[in-house]
Design an enzyme around this catalytic site. Structure first.
Site, PDB file in Angstrom:
ATOM      1  N   ARG A  60      -6.424  -6.984  -1.964  1.00  9.05           N
ATOM      2  CA  ARG A  60      -7.741  -7.607  -2.187  1.00  9.05           C
ATOM      3  C   ARG A  60      -7.730  -8.360  -3.504  1.00  9.05           C
ATOM      4  O   ARG A  60      -8.764  -8.794  -3.979  1.00  9.05           O
ATOM      5  CB  ARG A  60      -8.857  -6.542  -2.227  1.00  9.05           C
ATOM      6  CG  ARG A  60      -8.999  -5.706  -0.964  1.00  9.05           C
ATOM      7  CD  ARG A  60      -9.494  -6.529   0.222  1.00  9.05           C
ATOM      8  NE  ARG A  60      -9.673  -5.691   1.406  1.00  9.05           N
ATOM      9  CZ  ARG A  60      -8.706  -5.323   2.241  1.00  9.05           C
ATOM     10  NH1 ARG A  60      -7.459  -5.716   2.013  1.00  9.05           N
ATOM     11  NH2 ARG A  60      -8.962  -4.581   3.301  1.00  9.05           N
TER      12      ARG A  60
ATOM     13  N   HIS B 129       0.841  -1.195   0.000  1.00 12.45           N
ATOM     14  CA  HIS B 129       0.000   0.000   0.000  1.00 12.45           C
ATOM     15  C   HIS B 129       0.877   1.246   0.000  1.00 12.45           C
ATOM     16  O   HIS B 129       1.771   1.389   0.837  1.00 12.45           O
ATOM     17  CB  HIS B 129      -0.940  -0.029   1.212  1.00 12.45           C
ATOM     18  CG  HIS B 129      -1.997  -1.079   1.088  1.00 12.45           C
ATOM     19  ND1 HIS B 129      -2.363  -1.922   2.116  1.00 12.45           N
ATOM     20  CD2 HIS B 129      -2.771  -1.427   0.024  1.00 12.45           C
ATOM     21  CE1 HIS B 129      -3.318  -2.740   1.682  1.00 12.45           C
ATOM     22  NE2 HIS B 129      -3.589  -2.464   0.422  1.00 12.45           N
TER      23      HIS B 129
ATOM     24  N   ARG C   1       0.736   4.435   0.745  1.00 16.00           N
ATOM     25  CA  ARG C   1       0.900   5.434   1.814  1.00 16.00           C
ATOM     26  C   ARG C   1       1.587   4.891   3.061  1.00 16.00           C
ATOM     27  O   ARG C   1       1.917   5.651   3.971  1.00 16.00           O
ATOM     28  CB  ARG C   1      -0.475   5.961   2.198  1.00 16.00           C
ATOM     29  CG  ARG C   1      -1.401   4.886   2.771  1.00 16.00           C
ATOM     30  CD  ARG C   1      -2.823   5.396   2.834  1.00 16.00           C
ATOM     31  NE  ARG C   1      -3.763   4.342   3.266  1.00 16.00           N
ATOM     32  CZ  ARG C   1      -5.089   4.464   3.181  1.00 16.00           C
ATOM     33  NH1 ARG C   1      -5.615   5.571   2.685  1.00 16.00           N
ATOM     34  NH2 ARG C   1      -5.867   3.478   3.590  1.00 16.00           N
ATOM     35  N   GLU C   2       1.841   3.604   3.118  1.00 15.03           N
ATOM     36  CA  GLU C   2       2.407   2.989   4.327  1.00 15.03           C
ATOM     37  C   GLU C   2       3.934   3.068   4.257  1.00 15.03           C
ATOM     38  O   GLU C   2       4.640   2.069   4.143  1.00 15.03           O
ATOM     39  CB  GLU C   2       1.869   1.553   4.447  1.00 15.03           C
ATOM     40  CG  GLU C   2       0.339   1.551   4.567  1.00 15.03           C
ATOM     41  CD  GLU C   2      -0.321   0.183   4.404  1.00 15.03           C
ATOM     42  OE1 GLU C   2       0.388  -0.841   4.424  1.00 15.03           O
ATOM     43  OE2 GLU C   2      -1.563   0.148   4.261  1.00 15.03           O
TER      44      GLU C   2
ATOM     45  N   HIS D  74       2.941  -4.117   6.421  1.00 11.91           N
ATOM     46  CA  HIS D  74       2.039  -2.970   6.247  1.00 11.91           C
ATOM     47  C   HIS D  74       2.175  -2.047   7.458  1.00 11.91           C
ATOM     48  O   HIS D  74       2.907  -2.317   8.398  1.00 11.91           O
ATOM     49  CB  HIS D  74       0.586  -3.459   6.158  1.00 11.91           C
ATOM     50  CG  HIS D  74       0.233  -4.211   4.908  1.00 11.91           C
ATOM     51  ND1 HIS D  74      -0.662  -3.739   3.979  1.00 11.91           N
ATOM     52  CD2 HIS D  74       0.631  -5.415   4.449  1.00 11.91           C
ATOM     53  CE1 HIS D  74      -0.793  -4.602   2.992  1.00 11.91           C
ATOM     54  NE2 HIS D  74      -0.019  -5.642   3.251  1.00 11.91           N
ATOM     55  N   SER D  75       1.427  -0.958   7.417  1.00 12.73           N
ATOM     56  CA  SER D  75       1.209  -0.140   8.604  1.00 12.73           C
ATOM     57  C   SER D  75      -0.177   0.466   8.446  1.00 12.73           C
ATOM     58  O   SER D  75      -0.698   0.520   7.331  1.00 12.73           O
ATOM     59  CB  SER D  75       2.254   0.980   8.721  1.00 12.73           C
ATOM     60  OG  SER D  75       2.017   2.014   7.761  1.00 12.73           O
TER      61      SER D  75
ATOM     62  N   GLU E  92       1.500  -5.269  10.862  1.00 14.05           N
ATOM     63  CA  GLU E  92       1.017  -3.884  10.820  1.00 14.05           C
ATOM     64  C   GLU E  92       1.909  -3.106  11.784  1.00 14.05           C
ATOM     65  O   GLU E  92       1.780  -3.215  13.005  1.00 14.05           O
ATOM     66  CB  GLU E  92      -0.455  -3.810  11.278  1.00 14.05           C
ATOM     67  CG  GLU E  92      -1.441  -4.498  10.347  1.00 14.05           C
ATOM     68  CD  GLU E  92      -1.645  -3.767   9.030  1.00 14.05           C
ATOM     69  OE1 GLU E  92      -1.292  -2.575   8.948  1.00 14.05           O
ATOM     70  OE2 GLU E  92      -2.159  -4.396   8.086  1.00 14.05           O
TER      71      GLU E  92
ATOM     72  N   ARG F  31      -3.450   4.614  -1.649  1.00 14.79           N
ATOM     73  CA  ARG F  31      -3.308   3.239  -1.157  1.00 14.79           C
ATOM     74  C   ARG F  31      -3.097   2.226  -2.292  1.00 14.79           C
ATOM     75  O   ARG F  31      -2.263   1.327  -2.194  1.00 14.79           O
ATOM     76  CB  ARG F  31      -4.580   2.879  -0.377  1.00 14.79           C
ATOM     77  CG  ARG F  31      -4.772   1.396  -0.030  1.00 14.79           C
ATOM     78  CD  ARG F  31      -6.038   1.219   0.789  1.00 14.79           C
ATOM     79  NE  ARG F  31      -6.453  -0.168   0.941  1.00 14.79           N
ATOM     80  CZ  ARG F  31      -6.125  -0.949   1.980  1.00 14.79           C
ATOM     81  NH1 ARG F  31      -5.343  -0.495   2.937  1.00 14.79           N
ATOM     82  NH2 ARG F  31      -6.556  -2.188   2.060  1.00 14.79           N
TER      83      ARG F  31
HETATM   84  O1  PAY Z   1      -4.289  -9.527   6.406  1.00 17.48           O
HETATM   85  O2  PAY Z   1      -6.084  -8.843   7.315  1.00 17.48           O
HETATM   86  C1  PAY Z   1      -5.093  -8.642   6.626  1.00 17.48           C
HETATM   87  C2  PAY Z   1      -4.792  -7.307   5.998  1.00 17.48           C
HETATM   88  C3  PAY Z   1      -5.352  -6.134   6.693  1.00 17.48           C
HETATM   89  C4  PAY Z   1      -4.864  -4.810   6.100  1.00 17.48           C
HETATM   90  C5  PAY Z   1      -5.656  -4.506   4.826  1.00 17.48           C
HETATM   91  O3  PAY Z   1      -6.747  -3.944   4.896  1.00 17.48           O
HETATM   92  O4  PAY Z   1      -5.171  -4.853   3.753  1.00 17.48           O
HETATM   93  C6  PAY Z   1      -4.978  -3.749   7.153  1.00 17.48           C
HETATM   94  C7  PAY Z   1      -4.792  -2.306   6.714  1.00 17.48           C
HETATM   95  C8  PAY Z   1      -3.559  -2.163   5.839  1.00 17.48           C
HETATM   96  O5  PAY Z   1      -2.432  -2.221   6.320  1.00 17.48           O
HETATM   97  O6  PAY Z   1      -3.756  -1.984   4.641  1.00 17.48           O
HETATM   98  C9  PAY Z   1      -4.707  -1.385   7.930  1.00 17.48           C
HETATM   99  C10 PAY Z   1      -4.558   0.077   7.598  1.00 17.48           C
HETATM  100  C11 PAY Z   1      -4.501   0.924   8.863  1.00 17.48           C
HETATM  101  C12 PAY Z   1      -5.756   0.574   6.759  1.00 17.48           C
HETATM  102  O7  PAY Z   1      -5.540   1.121   5.675  1.00 17.48           O
HETATM  103  O8  PAY Z   1      -6.882   0.412   7.209  1.00 17.48           O
HETATM  104 ZN    ZN Z   2      -1.650  -1.958   4.055  1.00 16.03          ZN
END
Ligand code: PAY
Ligand code: ZN
Length: 309
Positions: free
Chosen positions: A145, A69, A71-72, A197-198, A271, A127
């Site tokens: 996703r 992502h 922005r991380e 990630h963060s 994270e 993102r």
């Molecule tokens: O494996 O459950 C997982 C991934 C969860 C991450 C996702 O949504 O892909 C969590 C988010 C991320 O790092 O992209 C958390 C951050 C803070 C967000 O954008 O919500």
């Molecule tokens: Zn992420």
């Protein structure tokens, strides 16, 4: 460290600086680091992978990616830090030397190169990837996703304007496809998949796409506990850990669930800092501590892989 003017392990580096850094650290440590290109982004940028370890026959491998992502920003900073620590520790730190003698580490410093670039030039909060979607002005797919893990269901949408757009098909993005192809081609050696990630300060493992526990729940839970304890031992940073679906939220198409269902048992999503005070815009002053503490967790998991895989 003046490998290249402009690069700093304690600053966020621009994409071109990371590219030059990766070429230089491989050139300067040919016995330990080699660089290859595993793909090309939608906008035509190279996606580089560093292989870190003492060359040897039949070695198992730990795969680490950063920069899914855009922005991380602390995520690519961690991958750079990991490679620096490896080259600085080899021959002087017994634990890391043992890991590098007996395992290979594949380190992918920035997967979503187009998004990372865009987050520097146009939108700090970007993102997704930067691929062009049909019949809309909205750009990009959520790379986390976009994998074949209950793709297109929980916590994802088929709306291209969404931040969690799953894409047209699994691995529709050149970036995710490059990652998928590399891992499928090296499945016999890759025993752990770590994706960085963060933010949230969490260590997650499968499943994120459902609440049902993974077959290896007990081992993954105790490994996560040990890794988080190691991480927290340095600065007291509080991490939560557990299956993604119960610990953060349900989401489908994630690379960790895909890697796990593909046969990589030790599959984790980090994270990193913080828990929301600065969020994605973590100050550069926290890069060092964030990377140091995360190293302890990654080494803890790697030792477990070395002894159990
Ligand atoms: O494996 O459950 C997982 C991934 C969860 C991450 C996702 O949504 O892909 C969590 C988010 C991320 O790092 O992209 C958390 C951050 C803070 C967000 O954008 O919500
Ligand atoms: Zn992420």
């Amino acid at each position: 460290n003046n490998i290249r003017s402009g690069h700093s392990y304690e600053k966020y580096n621009e994409l071109e600086t990371i590219y030059a850094w990766s070429a230089n650290i491989a050139a300067q440590n040919p016995d330990l680091v080699s660089r290859s290109q595993i793909g090309t982004s939608f906008e035509g940028r190279p996606i580089y992978l560093l292989k870190v370890g003492k060359p040897g026959a039949n070695k198992n491998a730990v795969f680490i990616d950063c920069g899914f992502h855009a922005r991380e920003w602390v995520s690519p900073a961690f991958c750079q830090w990991f490679v620096k620590e490896a080259v600085n520790s080899y021959g002087s730190d017994a634990e890391f030397t043992n890991l590098l003698d007996n395992l290979d580490f594949y380190v992918l410093p920035v997967l979503n190169v187009d998004g990372y670039k865009y987050s520097w030039t146009s939108d700090r909060m970007w993102r997704k990837t930067r691929s062009v979607n049909q019949n809309t002005f909205c750009t990009g797919t959520d790379p986390n996703r976009n994998f074949a893990a209950n793709w297109g269901t929980n916590g994802a949408t088929s709306s291209p304007c969404s931040e969690v757009y799953c894409g047209t098909i699994p691995e529709s993005e050149s970036e995710t496809r490059a990652l998928g192809d590399f891992i499928r081609s090296n499945l016999s050696s890759i025993k752990a998949y770590l994706t960085v990630h963060s933010y949230s300060q969490m260590l997650l493992f499968p499943y994120s796409y459902k609440h049902a526990p993974a077959k290896d729940y007990d081992e993954l839970m105790s490994l996560a506990e040990g890794a988080v304890n190691a991480l927290s031992s340095l600065y007291g940073t509080v991490y939560t850990y557990g299956p993604g679906g119960k610990t953060i939220y349900l989401s489908s198409g994630g690379s960790d669930d895909w890697a796990y269902d593909t046969g990589i048992k030790y599959s984790f999503t980090f994270e990193l800092r913080d828990t929301g005070k600065y969020g994605f815009v973590l100050p550069e002053s926290e890069i060092k501590e964030t990377c140091e503490e995360t190293m302890l967790a990654v080494k803890y998991i790697s030792n477990h892989v070395l002894n159990n895989a």
